[in-house]
Design a protein around this motif. Structure first.
Motif, short mmCIF file in Angstrom:
data_model
loop_
_atom_site.label_atom_id
_atom_site.label_comp_id
_atom_site.label_asym_id
_atom_site.label_seq_id
_atom_site.Cartn_x
_atom_site.Cartn_y
_atom_site.Cartn_z
N TYR A 113 112.01 11.03 27.35
CA TYR A 113 111.63 12.43 27.20
C TYR A 113 111.48 12.78 25.73
N SER A 114 110.84 13.89 25.48
CA SER A 114 110.61 14.35 24.11
C SER A 114 111.92 14.78 23.47
N GLN A 115 112.16 14.35 22.24
CA GLN A 115 113.38 14.78 21.55
C GLN A 115 113.33 16.29 21.30
N ALA A 116 112.15 16.82 21.02
CA ALA A 116 112.03 18.25 20.73
C ALA A 116 112.20 19.10 21.99
N ASP A 117 111.84 18.55 23.15
CA ASP A 117 111.92 19.29 24.40
C ASP A 117 112.40 18.36 25.50
N PRO A 118 113.71 18.30 25.74
CA PRO A 118 114.25 17.37 26.76
C PRO A 118 113.71 17.60 28.16
N PHE A 119 113.14 18.78 28.41
CA PHE A 119 112.56 19.04 29.72
C PHE A 119 111.17 18.41 29.86
N ASN A 120 110.61 17.97 28.75
CA ASN A 120 109.31 17.30 28.76
C ASN A 120 109.53 15.81 29.00
N ILE A 121 109.67 15.44 30.27
CA ILE A 121 109.98 14.06 30.64
C ILE A 121 108.68 13.27 30.74
N ILE A 122 108.58 12.21 29.97
CA ILE A 122 107.37 11.39 29.94
C ILE A 122 107.36 10.40 31.10
N TYR A 123 108.52 9.82 31.40
CA TYR A 123 108.63 8.82 32.46
C TYR A 123 110.07 8.80 32.94
N GLU A 124 110.24 8.60 34.25
CA GLU A 124 111.59 8.63 34.81
C GLU A 124 111.66 7.71 36.03
N THR A 140 109.12 -4.70 34.26
CA THR A 140 108.35 -4.27 33.09
C THR A 140 107.45 -3.10 33.48
N TYR A 141 107.41 -2.10 32.62
CA TYR A 141 106.57 -0.92 32.82
C TYR A 141 105.62 -0.78 31.63
#
Length: 236
Positions: A113-124, A140-141
């Protein structure tokens, strides 16, 4: 479109505290013959108006009892239509995550997730995704899209508090810059001994690569473990 107006206090903008109202007009100048939406202000906690931007979908001219017969004096005249500027260009960069499990893959979850916005999850990826993953395997991803130069957090967790190393096997995790795991493109390395969890802050940039890291328990050549994408860790 939908014109959505809200008041969390549930009083709207009419009537106990004043006689408010709202209009949406077609064009740049408020006029009673180009009304697309009218709200009398008595909307409580909120109201949504569906409208189509067309001369065929105008509201019939009318004058609410509390309003003047022409343009409401409270509504400012709009003298121009603001220009739309292009969004700033964004440079994208792919990253790759590689994880070698211990005996219990189903205990692991991770996210980026973005360090500036923890709610902005890139991959989970949740634990349930690994419920049938073989012990000691490698997944591997590749090609996870990120913004070049942006800072993210790789967050890996195990609710049982054992990580993926060392009592139940010698696991580890990497985040690489690019689509192919390579020891000269390492952004993050975790030795697997993270207990219940660990967070790694990293920046997607060639200027923020780690030095080559070879886990003592890793094979000296390509891994013999299977990968979810056919890719395997590369070690010198």
């Amino acid at each position: 479109y939908v014109f959505d107006i809200r008041d969390p206090f549930g009083t709207g903008i009419c009537c106990a505290n004043g006689e408010g109202y709202a209009f949406v007009y077609l064009g740049s100048v408020p006029s009673n013959d180009t009304i697309l939406v009218y709200d009398d202000g008595d909307f409580g906690s909120g109201r949504q108006h569906v409208f189509t931007v067309s001369m065929d979908h105008l509201v019939e001219p009318f004058a609410p009892s509390a309003l003047p017969s022409f343009v409401p004096s409270e509504v400012p005249t709009i003298s121009f239509v603001p220009t739309v500027t292009a969004r700033p260009s964004v440079t994208l960069a792919n990253i790759t995550v590689l994880i070698r499990f211990d005996q219990f893959p189903g205990s692991v979850s991770w996210s980026i997730y973005s360090q500036a916005d923890p709610f902005n999850i890139i991959y989970e990826v949740s634990r349930s995704n690994y419920s049938s993953t073989p012990a000691y395997s490698t997944v591997t991803y590749p090609d996870i899209p990120t913004q070049s130069g942006e800072t993210y957090v790789f967050d890996i967790r195990d609710p049982f508090g054992t990580g993926i190393c060392c009592a139940n096997g010698e696991g580890y995790a990497y985040v690489y810059l690019g689509s192919v795991p390579s020891n000269d493109r390492i952004l993050v390395y975790d030795d697997g001994d993270f207990g219940s969890g660990r967070q790694h802050v990293f920046t997607v940039s060639l200027d923020h690569l780690l030095d080559q890291i070879l886990p003592s328990s890793a094979p000296s050549g390509s891994s013999s473990s299977s990968s979810s994408t056919g890719l395997v860790p590369f070690f010198p």
